[in-house]
Design an enzyme around this catalytic site. Structure first.
Site, mmCIF file in Angstrom:
data_model
loop_
_atom_site.group_PDB
_atom_site.id
_atom_site.type_symbol
_atom_site.label_atom_id
_atom_site.label_comp_id
_atom_site.label_asym_id
_atom_site.label_seq_id
_atom_site.Cartn_x
_atom_site.Cartn_y
_atom_site.Cartn_z
ATOM 1 N N LEU A 165 23.907 -0.334 86.099
ATOM 2 C CA LEU A 165 22.640 0.357 86.357
ATOM 3 C C LEU A 165 22.100 0.061 87.749
ATOM 4 O O LEU A 165 21.382 0.870 88.330
ATOM 5 C CB LEU A 165 21.593 -0.060 85.316
ATOM 6 N N GLY A 168 21.209 -6.364 92.309
ATOM 7 C CA GLY A 168 20.211 -7.057 93.113
ATOM 8 C C GLY A 168 20.788 -8.290 93.763
ATOM 9 O O GLY A 168 22.000 -8.510 93.755
ATOM 10 N N GLY A 169 19.902 -9.093 94.320
ATOM 11 C CA GLY A 169 20.350 -10.291 95.006
ATOM 12 C C GLY A 169 20.916 -11.336 94.066
ATOM 13 O O GLY A 169 21.746 -12.151 94.458
ATOM 14 N N GLY A 171 22.367 -10.605 90.937
ATOM 15 C CA GLY A 171 23.457 -10.148 90.078
ATOM 16 C C GLY A 171 23.322 -8.683 89.720
ATOM 17 O O GLY A 171 22.408 -7.984 90.167
ATOM 18 N N LYS A 187 21.310 -8.213 82.393
ATOM 19 C CA LYS A 187 21.362 -8.697 83.771
ATOM 20 C C LYS A 187 22.295 -9.898 83.834
ATOM 21 O O LYS A 187 22.058 -10.918 83.170
ATOM 22 C CB LYS A 187 19.963 -9.079 84.244
ATOM 23 N N ASP A 284 6.655 -12.694 93.234
ATOM 24 C CA ASP A 284 7.684 -11.818 93.788
ATOM 25 C C ASP A 284 7.422 -10.376 93.386
ATOM 26 O O ASP A 284 8.341 -9.639 93.007
ATOM 27 C CB ASP A 284 9.071 -12.265 93.319
#
Length: 452
Positions: A165, A168-169, A171, A187, A284
């Site tokens: 899908l 990202g940083g 995984g 994830k 974040d």
């Protein structure tokens, strides 16, 4: 419980009636069957006792004797009734306590049976994945369940590339199909090290304690060798970042949808700041961590860097975040408060308004932040309509545009004390979102700025 008590009361009243009947001689003398009445031998008596001898056997005649016997029987009856009145409430109270204790024991036994059956069979997601927001399961971390690796492997078709899908940083994210065609997002965290391990543990621990409609639900986790897995509810429309800066370039996001997304994100942030105890700082917040479901409901995600208020002052919290979203006081001095999240929210609001990334390259070695570029034009009403995302230009009421721009300007103030609380931001956005999208605005027909 009720049956023994009722029998006890019944026998007490029956005993009372028997005593009463005996005192009043309701029952005749009992004779052996087939035998004539026996007349006792009468010895000579004195004249003084003649009157008593003339009376039938077993009866006492005389004013003083009869009154003494009557008082004696009344006293016995009163003692019996008093004893019954004292015992019955005690028995009732005892039965109630016994019932409460028995219910508690049965409830604990049922919970132990459920936990033991889950441990032996292995945790499966089939029965409870249909209701993500109401998921409550006794796992290793509160309401988050431990999932076997083989189960994840089968649901993602051995983590096939066709099920990816996003990436990202930390995984990749895979689409998982569980029993009954229930979908979720897995994830996979491949990075190994103390920091990544801490973020993984932090997210599992935090997400097992908090639940809100505008926070992504963590359904489970898995530890397999050096890999870590987090299982979330599936958000069909991906992230806000992919919607704004992906191939569609924000074409699927109308003005009202963008305001709804901002309102949803503010609600999630308000829950963290105002309703969690202790308050939680996301640390974040960015467009890639705002996910959208099939109805474009926005939910905050990725709590690996989140900290609770008070923890950041007791321990050395390493500077973390994403360039362009980090508040200046946190970047320069390491000061972290809820107002740091408000600054990040202001940057997201500018992304929604202008469709630009938080940091853009002007030259190979030169970058410009959206705050630096937009700030001079946000306060100029004549220039503001020209910097709006072309996709939504001339589709909103100018008054609403000015209000949103004013909120964004306040959120990205360099001085934290000048920034509003997220609650104030939330109440400023509610009147700008249509009622059917969760706000308070009554919309009849769109009013494009070109007609004004």
């Amino acid at each position: 419980m009720k049956k023994p008590l009722s029998f006890f009361i019944f026998w007490c009243f029956l005993l009372s009636d028997l005593v009463h009947a005996r005192n009043h001689h309701v029952f005749p003398p009992i004779l052996a069957p087939g035998l004539p009445p026996q007349i006792p031998n009468i010895s000579p008596i004195s004249p003084a006792s003649e009157s008593m001898a003339a009376a039938p056997f077993g009866l006492q005649i005389g004013v003083h004797g009869d009154r003494h016997h009557h008082h004696h029987q009344l006293r016995k009856k009163w003692v019996l009734l008093t004893a019954i009145a004292s015992i019955v409430p005690c028995v009732i109270i005892f039965c109630l306590f016994a019932l409460i204790i028995w219910s508690a024991i049965c409830r604990k036994a049922n919970q132990r049976n459920v936990q033991s059956s889950e441990t032996t069979k292995g945790t499966t997601l089939g029965p409870f994945l249909s209701k993500f927001n109401s998921l409550r399961m006794n796992g290793k971390k509160g309401s988050v369940s431990v999932i076997e690796y083989a189960f994840l492997e089968a649901s993602t078709n051995n983590f096939s590339s066709s099920n990816i899908l996003g990436e990202g940083g930390s995984g990749r994210i895979y689409k998982a199909r569980f029993d009954d065609n229930i979908l979720a997002a897995v994830k996979k965290l491949d990075s190994v090290g103390p920091e990544s391990e801490h973020e993984f543990e932090n997210e599992v621990d935090l997400m097992s304690k908090i639940r809100h409609p505008n926070l992504v639900s963590l359904l489970g986790y898995c530890v397999y060798g050096q890999s870590r897995f987090l299982v979330y509810e599936l958000m069909q429309n991906g992230s806000l970042e992919s919607q704004l800066h992906g191939p569609s370039r924000g074409s699927g996001l109308t003005w009202h949808l963008r305001m709804k997304i901002a309102l949803d994100a503010a609600r999630g942030l308000e829950y963290l700041h105002e309703h969690c105890n202790p308050p939680v700082i996301h640390r974040d917040l960015k467009s890639s961590n705002i996910l959208l479901d099939s109805a474009f409901n926005a939910k905050l995600a990725d709590f690996g860097l989140a900290v609770t208020v008070g923890a950041q002052s007791k321990t050395n919290v390493k500077l973390s975040g994403t360039l362009g979203y980090v508040a200046p006081e946190y970047l320069l001095d390491g000061k972290l408060t809820e107002k740091s999240d408000v600054y990040s929210f202001g940057v997201v609001l500018l992304e929604l308004l202008m469709g630009r990334k938080p940091v853009e390259k002007l030259a190979p070695a030169q970058c410009q932040s959206i705050v630096t570029w937009a700030m001079p034009q946000l306060t100029d009403r004549s220039k503001l309509p020209n910097i709006v995302d072309p996709v939504i230009k001339n589709t909103m009421d100018l008054k609403h545009l000015y209000q949103v721009a004013a909120v964004a300007v306040l959120c990205v103030q360099p001085e934290p004390s000048y920034r509003p609380l997220i609650t104030d931001v939330l109440h400023s956005l509610i009147p700008l979102v249509p009622i059917e999208l969760g706000g308070a605005l009554r919309v009849s027909e769109p009013k494009p700025t070109s007609s004004q």
